[in-house]
Every structure is written in C-alpha cells, then in structure tokens.
Write a protein that holds these residues in place. Sequence first.
Motif, PDB file in Angstrom:
ATOM      1  N   ARG A 147      11.441   7.518   7.330  1.00  0.00           N
ATOM      2  CA  ARG A 147      10.136   7.428   6.742  1.00  0.00           C
ATOM      3  C   ARG A 147       9.908   5.880   6.664  1.00  0.00           C
ATOM      4  O   ARG A 147      10.784   5.041   6.405  1.00  0.00           O
ATOM      5  CB  ARG A 147      10.522   7.802   5.162  1.00  0.00           C
ATOM      6  N   GLU A 157       0.930  -1.249  -0.071  1.00  0.00           N
ATOM      7  CA  GLU A 157       0.032   0.027   0.165  1.00  0.00           C
ATOM      8  C   GLU A 157       0.853   1.248   0.009  1.00  0.00           C
ATOM      9  O   GLU A 157       0.517   2.285  -0.383  1.00  0.00           O
ATOM     10  CB  GLU A 157      -0.921  -0.087   1.267  1.00  0.00           C
ATOM     11  N   LEU A 178       6.906   2.819   6.132  1.00  0.00           N
ATOM     12  CA  LEU A 178       5.737   2.154   5.671  1.00  0.00           C
ATOM     13  C   LEU A 178       4.811   1.717   6.747  1.00  0.00           C
ATOM     14  O   LEU A 178       5.163   0.648   7.293  1.00  0.00           O
ATOM     15  CB  LEU A 178       5.921   1.447   4.601  1.00  0.00           C
ATOM     16  N   PRO A 224       0.414   1.290   8.307  1.00  0.00           N
ATOM     17  CA  PRO A 224      -1.054   1.073   8.012  1.00  0.00           C
ATOM     18  C   PRO A 224      -1.617   2.668   8.395  1.00  0.00           C
ATOM     19  O   PRO A 224      -1.064   3.435   9.253  1.00  0.00           O
ATOM     20  CB  PRO A 224      -1.584   0.080   8.875  1.00  0.00           C
ATOM     21  N   ARG A 225      -2.632   3.212   7.751  1.00  0.00           N
ATOM     22  CA  ARG A 225      -3.324   4.279   7.929  1.00  0.00           C
ATOM     23  C   ARG A 225      -4.162   4.135   9.321  1.00  0.00           C
ATOM     24  O   ARG A 225      -3.967   5.076   9.995  1.00  0.00           O
ATOM     25  CB  ARG A 225      -4.304   4.513   6.760  1.00  0.00           C
ATOM     26  N   HIS A 240       1.891   3.333   2.169  1.00  0.00           N
ATOM     27  CA  HIS A 240       1.576   4.724   2.949  1.00  0.00           C
ATOM     28  C   HIS A 240       2.672   5.045   3.761  1.00  0.00           C
ATOM     29  O   HIS A 240       3.053   4.198   4.772  1.00  0.00           O
ATOM     30  CB  HIS A 240       0.219   4.204   3.790  1.00  0.00           C
ATOM     31  N   VAL A 241       3.206   6.223   3.668  1.00  0.00           N
ATOM     32  CA  VAL A 241       4.214   6.650   4.365  1.00  0.00           C
ATOM     33  C   VAL A 241       4.189   7.541   5.453  1.00  0.00           C
ATOM     34  O   VAL A 241       3.218   8.325   5.439  1.00  0.00           O
ATOM     35  CB  VAL A 241       5.423   7.341   3.258  1.00  0.00           C
ATOM     36  N   ARG A 242       4.845   7.070   6.749  1.00  0.00           N
ATOM     37  CA  ARG A 242       4.652   7.953   7.814  1.00  0.00           C
ATOM     38  C   ARG A 242       5.886   8.249   8.538  1.00  0.00           C
ATOM     39  O   ARG A 242       6.880   7.502   8.236  1.00  0.00           O
ATOM     40  CB  ARG A 242       3.970   6.858   8.956  1.00  0.00           C
TER      41      ARG A 242
END
Length: 320
Positions: free
Chosen positions: A288, A114, A290, A292-293, A116-118
């Motif tokens: 950075r 997916e 990856l 989950p949202r 999604h980067v945090r």
Amino acid sequence: MILPRRYPVLFNPKARSQRGRRALEFLMDNAAGLALYATRSAEEAEALSRRFAEQGEDIVVAAGGDGTLNAVVKGLAGTRTALGVLPTGTMNVFARELGIPYDNLDRAFEVILEAHVREVDLFEANGTPFVQMAGVGFDAAVIEETTWESKKVLGPLAYLLSAVKVLGEKPPLMKVLADNGREEEGVAVLAGNGSLYGGQFKLFHKADNNDNKLDVLVFKEAGYKLVLDSLRGIALGGVDFDNSTVEYFQTEYLEVTADRTVPLEVDGELVGRTDHVVFRDDQPERLRVLAPREPIGTRFEESLKAMMAWTKKTVGGPPI
C-alpha cells in the motif's frame, strides 16, 4: 489533552549532498507534524519500519533515495501499513513511477497528507522485496563496481567508467525459465515491476505494477551490443522491436541460473552474488502506497502547463 497523530518518518541524517542538506532542512521545518527517526543503516530502517507496522501504524514515511525506500519496503512487506514517499535522493525512480513530484518536497508532502492509497505488486528476488526493478549480471555488476567515493567525485560518470570495465570482462551464461515453460539464454537479465529504469527512462513500456506480472529483458550478447541495445530501448521508449539480441516478455514467475556467481541488485541496491535467482510474488498483501490520484509534473512541467493555459486563454479570449 489529545496530541495530533504524527507520521513516523525514517531518514538518513548523513546525507552529504546539497539535495540531502535541503531535505534535512525541510524535515526540520515540518518537524511539528512528524515523528523523525534518524537511521544509522538500512538494516535499522527496515527493523524500525517492521516494528511500526506491528504496532499498527497506518503510515510510515521513507525520506531518502532508493536505498532508504528499499529498506522501508522490506520492513512493510506483507503488512497493511501504507508507505509514504518523500523523494530526497538522486534518482527517486519509484516516486517518478507513481507520479510523485521528485523535485518539490512541499508537493510530495501534500501527497502524503492527502492519504490516497494505491496498491502495487511487490515481487521478490531470492526473498528480497523490490517495487521497481531488479537486475542480474551487467547492471548489478556496474553498481557493485562503483564505489561511493567515485560517485562523490565523478557523479554519474563513475557508473560509465565502471560500465567500461565490466564490459571488458567475460560475460556469464544465464539460463532463464518463465512460468509458461518459456526458456531463454543470455548474458544479463532485467526484471521490471514498473516501466522506468535508471530515473526517467521508460525501458519496460508494457509494465504495469498492478498486473501481477514482471516485464523481463534477456540480453543475448555482451560487450558493446548489450549497451547499444539498452540505449536503443531507452531511445524508443521500451524494447518491443524486432531484435534477435534482446528478448522481452511478461511472466508471473522467473528463474535465472548462471554458470558462475553473478551480482544481483534490487531497486538499485546491491543484494550480493549468487548463481541462482528466483523471482516471484510471495507476499500475502500488495504494498500500500500513498500516491497522487493523477501524476504531478515537475516544476518545469507545471510552469509550462500554466503558461500554455494562460496563452490559450489570452489568445483565444474575446477581443478587447
């Protein structure tokens, strides 16, 4: 013909546990979409990660436990390359912190796909980066005392036996200095970037790995009192109660000076011995990752949620 992009995945091929063998099987089953690199040491994992970042890779995946993860983090520190996490170790504390399913590699791999980067804070202890926590004194001494052979034979009990031995030794005296001039004295120090300690225990309940601050615990007394305070903090979900033997505060900078050399650990890995530790965030970039949202629960939690949803729908639905 343009070949599809493959994520570089660094893993330890010598994993001997049943969980490690299942992880290797998972990697082999998904090898068509991955570029697998079997590392021979933490140093090699760090060097490979750094090389991939310099070559412009968008993502580097660490498949392993906290040791493999920490090595890859060192290599990616200060870069824009994102870290992917396949939690195949025993504790996987950082994965738990981010809400990555640590008991389901298929779901964890979906998190990577997916993309999604945090961004999370990346602090250093004497120049060694860590993402979750670091310890000076007691907990590092337990790690230092516990051999791989004893862990293989005794499992978690090995740490308990090591703790008993360390508790019988004369504790060091540490002076602690924070960024606002705050000074403390104690026998052991824990610094948390995340909230979890030792797996699922939320010891630093105010912690936020995106606030540029460390949560610090300074233990004032040694012996059984240190263990009692630690267990009480774990049982209460964090140490913020009125307790004169433990100080809990937040800081952007921390300096610990001991009256003799003491062990230092970061993310559960022993760094070495020193009498002076400086904690700071010196990286030009946040790490950075990856993630989950929204946090993904374990198989049991997901099954329980599904069952509750089904029960609610069945009981609360229209009568037949």
